[in-house]
Design a protein around this motif. Structure first.
Motif, PDB file in Angstrom:
ATOM      1  N   THR A  72       0.845  -1.197   0.000  1.00  0.00           N
ATOM      2  CA  THR A  72       0.000   0.000   0.000  1.00  0.00           C
ATOM      3  C   THR A  72       0.877   1.243   0.000  1.00  0.00           C
ATOM      4  N   LEU A  73       0.778   2.031  -1.062  1.00  0.00           N
ATOM      5  CA  LEU A  73       1.559   3.257  -1.206  1.00  0.00           C
ATOM      6  C   LEU A  73       0.767   4.433  -0.651  1.00  0.00           C
ATOM      7  N   TYR A  74       1.473   5.362   0.019  1.00  0.00           N
ATOM      8  CA  TYR A  74       0.846   6.562   0.574  1.00  0.00           C
ATOM      9  C   TYR A  74       1.265   7.789  -0.227  1.00  0.00           C
ATOM     10  N   LYS A  75       0.322   8.677  -0.435  1.00  0.00           N
ATOM     11  CA  LYS A  75       0.642   9.976  -1.026  1.00  0.00           C
ATOM     12  C   LYS A  75      -0.453  10.957  -0.630  1.00  0.00           C
ATOM     13  N   PRO A  98       4.508  11.605   1.750  1.00  0.00           N
ATOM     14  CA  PRO A  98       4.110  10.508   2.640  1.00  0.00           C
ATOM     15  C   PRO A  98       4.773   9.168   2.310  1.00  0.00           C
ATOM     16  N   GLN A  99       5.355   9.049   1.126  1.00  0.00           N
ATOM     17  CA  GLN A  99       6.032   7.802   0.777  1.00  0.00           C
ATOM     18  C   GLN A  99       7.303   7.592   1.595  1.00  0.00           C
ATOM     19  N   LEU A 100       7.729   8.633   2.315  1.00  0.00           N
ATOM     20  CA  LEU A 100       8.848   8.459   3.236  1.00  0.00           C
ATOM     21  C   LEU A 100       8.495   7.447   4.324  1.00  0.00           C
ATOM     22  N   PHE A 101       7.199   7.339   4.658  1.00  0.00           N
ATOM     23  CA  PHE A 101       6.768   6.324   5.622  1.00  0.00           C
ATOM     24  C   PHE A 101       6.854   4.929   5.001  1.00  0.00           C
TER      25      PHE A 101
END
Length: 222
Positions: free
Chosen positions: A66-69, A127-130
């Motif tokens: 699951t990718l965050y952005k 947010p992809q740093l998470f």
């Protein structure tokens, strides 16, 4: 989707790269903390919908995560994708809607005003740093693909680009900045090249050029 059964090769993230990813992700999150708050407020004030958009993506070894952005489109816009495939910039006379590997639109009307700024500056990807901290992505690598894009590459026996980590930035992104348009074949070739030539020095060079691209995009007029 059983992508992993299609290939016997597997990628293992080098130890130095994991240390590099953890250090850079932590540093960037600490520096960007106030900016993350400002962006979240701007998205929430502009309309309904979640602040963070979550999507299934395919990364190294064709693993799904699951990718965050930050959300850049109006709520429910993803449901209109099938009706817009004829506008896909990767679609050609030889690759119809059902055959084109990648999907990308110029002047996508589904994008909000805040979203246009976030996409132009690539701040929507913060947010992809998470994802990096969780070990699902790296700072430098090949962009994670939507499941339908990955399935089409696997059907064409294009496995090499998956022998590299999913990255927030990479060779394809900086080459795209230098050139107005990159074809699907050129994009695949760049991903394959990174998978074959990745190294610590290569990553540092890509990161430095990415920082330059970000600064240019932030200060240039839309």
């Amino acid at each position: 989707m059983h992508l992993l059964s299609r290939t016997k090769f597997r990628y293992r993230l080098p130890f130095y790269k994991r240390i590099f990813d953890m250090a850079m992700a932590t540093l960037f999150l600490l520096l960007a903390a106030p900016l993350l708050l400002v962006i979240a407020i701007a998205i929430k004030t502009e309309g309904k919908g979640a602040i963070i958009y979550r999507a299934r993506r395919v990364g190294a070894n064709q693993q799904i995560f699951t990718l965050y952005k930050f959300r850049t489109m109006y709520q429910g816009s993803e449901l209109l994708l099938k009706d817009m495939l004829h506008l896909n910039m990767y679609r050609t006379a030889y690759e119809l809607d059902s055959l084109a590997v990648f999907v990308k639109f110029d002047n996508d009307w589904r994008v909000t005003r805040t979203g246009r700024f976030l996409r132009r500056t690539h701040l929507d990807e913060l947010p992809q740093l998470f994802n990096v901290l969780k070990g699902e992505m790296s700072i430098i690598g090949n962009r994670p693909l939507a499941t339908y894009e990955a399935e089409k590459l696997v059907a064409r026996k294009e496995f090499k680009r998956f022998l590299a980590p999913a990255g927030i930035t990479g060779l394809w992104q900086i080459r795209q900045h230098r050139k107005e348009k990159i074809s699907a074949a050129q994009r695949i070739a760049l991903d394959n090249r990174y998978a074959a030539e990745q190294s610590f020095g290569y990553d540092c060079a890509i990161l430095l050029e990415t920082m330059f691209v970000l600064l240019v995009n932030i200060f240039k007029r839309p």
